[in-house]
Design an enzyme around this catalytic site. Structure first.
Site, short mmCIF file in Angstrom:
data_model
loop_
_atom_site.label_atom_id
_atom_site.label_comp_id
_atom_site.label_asym_id
_atom_site.label_seq_id
_atom_site.Cartn_x
_atom_site.Cartn_y
_atom_site.Cartn_z
N THR A 55 47.35 9.53 44.00
CA THR A 55 47.57 8.48 45.00
C THR A 55 47.98 9.06 46.34
OG1 THR A 55 48.15 6.84 43.32
CG2 THR A 55 48.94 6.43 45.55
N SER A 107 40.43 1.96 44.59
CA SER A 107 41.72 2.33 44.04
C SER A 107 41.74 3.85 43.96
CB SER A 107 41.91 1.74 42.64
OG SER A 107 42.96 2.39 41.93
N THR A 108 42.91 4.45 44.00
CA THR A 108 42.98 5.90 43.76
C THR A 108 42.28 6.25 42.46
OG1 THR A 108 45.04 6.17 44.98
CG2 THR A 108 44.55 7.83 43.30
N ASN A 109 42.33 5.31 41.50
CA ASN A 109 41.84 5.61 40.15
C ASN A 109 40.32 5.68 40.05
OD1 ASN A 109 44.55 5.42 39.74
ND2 ASN A 109 44.46 3.52 38.56
N SER A 149 45.86 56.29 45.49
CA SER A 149 47.24 56.63 45.17
C SER A 149 48.01 56.96 46.43
CB SER A 149 47.27 57.83 44.21
OG SER A 149 48.60 58.28 44.00
N SER A 150 49.30 56.61 46.41
CA SER A 150 50.19 56.96 47.51
C SER A 150 50.81 58.35 47.32
CB SER A 150 51.31 55.92 47.64
OG SER A 150 52.07 55.89 46.43
N THR A 203 29.84 52.31 19.73
CA THR A 203 30.35 51.10 19.08
C THR A 203 31.77 51.38 18.64
OG1 THR A 203 29.44 51.79 16.94
CG2 THR A 203 28.07 50.35 18.31
N LYS A 228 42.67 60.74 44.75
CA LYS A 228 42.46 59.85 43.61
C LYS A 228 41.83 58.54 44.09
CE LYS A 228 44.95 58.19 39.50
NZ LYS A 228 44.68 56.76 39.50
#
Length: 474
Positions: A109, A148-150, A326-327, A195, A332
């Protein structure tokens, strides 16, 4: 235009009333008392109602205004002003600025009234009146006439889902094409198949990608087929689907007008009570998104595994380097796009669970949890489209094969021994496999030493190219 006015910052005010009482509102605010109360009541997250849902409701308001005018229930001037106001909401990205928390009570609503009030106030402005002059154009009596909202909210959500399915399906199709291009590119690359993460039998890298492409093709087809069931609407059913305060003419005419304004082949449901009550269509759509997310996750996980290393893993393929990984570790590079897809899959699956539970918990003539369903399904549709586009452009298209590594792993495996089973039986092949593992001889050397086959016979039986398709040499 449609400025988001803070209640703390306004100077002049207007007073609006509802059944609860009065409220001062900034005089230049397009929001009305219903929207202001909703913003105060439901400000629990940083997630707003999806703009596509707001646009879809605005389209419904256009269809309703045109229908009411056609039936002689709305003056031409009001109709034109409402159409223009709603057009601005739909076409000028105004929906992005209309902020209301996605998590709200009331079965939608508040979202319906948000559009009613903003469109009414903008229509008043277009006609040269002040915002809040509701005796001229009223959010309920004019914008919400015959609705209606519905019936508005479920219909709007169907429209929004249909709109977002189009770009998503296009993106899925592009992913399929990108995978098929890799299938063709890698068709001659023979490698070890696996597999349960153990050495199995030879396969081509192209064949692996063909399976990915086929899974994505199923997702594309399923998403395409669901659109038919989304096109049934309950607009005109009003509060519970019985059509209270409307007429048969209105119900058929508004469906026609909605087709014109939305560009979608919508039709009214023969049982509008059903659509008002039940949200299972969105569970179905969400289930298809979940299935697609499962396939995406499988593909992304496989690519991460096949590209693992580069020295300490499988390393049969190389993924595009899109950022430093990587930091602390120089050089990497991580499979970040695949990791993003993995997380996207988790999010879509979680959204599906929320949608399922919200649809399950509807009661009697209405489901109060439509806002949660709308938030999660529209989010999933948009996220999947954006994620797939990144996956295609920043990962799939740039995948390269490490052919030497594929050959090395294949040569060092016992993958070819399965080809001997039709000739010497499973048990004898198992004995050979054990002997190869326990000795320093290759399989070919051991077979020739035992005079099981001649070199020429063995070359024909163990021809790698013959192991990636049905049939065997007699």
């Amino acid at each position: 235009m449609f400025k988001d006015t803070n209640q703390e910052d306004y100077g002049s005010t207007r007073v609006e009333k509802d059944s609860i009482g009065e409220k001062k509102i900034a005089a230049d605010s397009y929001y009305g008392i219903n929207s202001i109360r909703a913003r105060e009541n439901f400000n629990i997250s940083r997630e707003n109602v999806h703009p596509e849902l707001i646009r879809s409701i605005a389209v419904i308001k256009q269809a309703a205004a045109a229908t009411n005018y056609e039936l002689g229930l709305l003056e031409e001037g009001k109709k034109d002003a409402i159409l223009e106001a709603c057009s601005e909401i739909i076409n000028s990205n105004v929906a992005e600025e209309l902020k209301l928390d996605a998590f709200q009570g009331g079965a939608g609503t508040s979202t319906n009234m948000l559009v009613n009030e903003i469109a009414a106030n903008r229509a008043l402005e277009i006609l040269g009146h002040k915002k809040g002059d509701y005796h001229i154009i009223h959010p309920n009596d004019d914008l919400n006439k015959g609705q209606s909202t519905n019936d508005v909210y479920p219909t709007a959500l169907r429209i929004a889902v249909l709109k977002l399915l189009v770009p998503l399906t296009e993106s899925v199709s592009k992913l399929q094409s990108a995978l098929q291009a890799k299938e063709k590119e890698f068709s001659s690359i023979i490698k070890l198949g696996r597999t349960q993460l153990q050495d199995a039998v030879p396969i081509t890298l192209g064949q692996e990608f063909s399976a990915y492409a086929e899974a994505v093709n199923r997702d594309r087809w399923r998403l395409y087929k669901i659109t038919d069931r989304l096109k049934k609407i309950n607009l005109g059913g009003t509060a519970v689907g019985t059509g209270l305060n409307t007429s048969h003419s209105y119900i058929f005419k508004i469906a026609k007008q909605l087709r014109n304004f939305s560009g979608l082949s919508l039709s009214h449901s023969e049982n509008m009570i059903d659509i008002t009550q039940n949200m299972d269509i969105f569970v179905e759509v969400s289930g298809l998104l979940k299935a697609a997310a499962v396939n995406l996750n499988k593909i992304a996980s496989d690519l991460r595994l096949l590209a693992s290393g580069p020295a300490g893993g499988i390393g049969e393929i190389r993924l595009p380097a899109v950022q430093a990984g990587s930091s602390i570790m120089p050089g990497k590079v991580n499979p970040v796009i695949c990791e993003m897809i993995n997380q996207l899959s988790i999010e879509v699956i979680c959204c599906d669970q929320a949608i399922t539970m919200a649809a399950r918990d509807g009661q009697l003539e209405l489901n109060a949890f439509g806002p949660l369903i709308a938030s999660k399904i529209l989010k999933s549709l948009e996220m999947m489209k954006n994620g797939i586009d990144k996956f295609v452009d920043k990962c799939i298209k740039g995948i390269e094969v490490n052919q030497d590594r594929c050959q090395q792993i294949l040569d060092n495996s016992l993958a070819v021994i399965t080809s001997l089973v039709p000739y010497i039986g499973y048990d004898q092949a198992s004995i050979l496999a054990r002997e190869v593992r326990e000795s320093d001889k290759t399989l070919r050397e051991l077979i020739v030493e035992k005079n099981i086959f001649s070199k020429s016979e063995l070359e024909e039986i163990l021809k790698i190219e013959n192991m990636t398709s049905p049939g065997r040499k007699k």
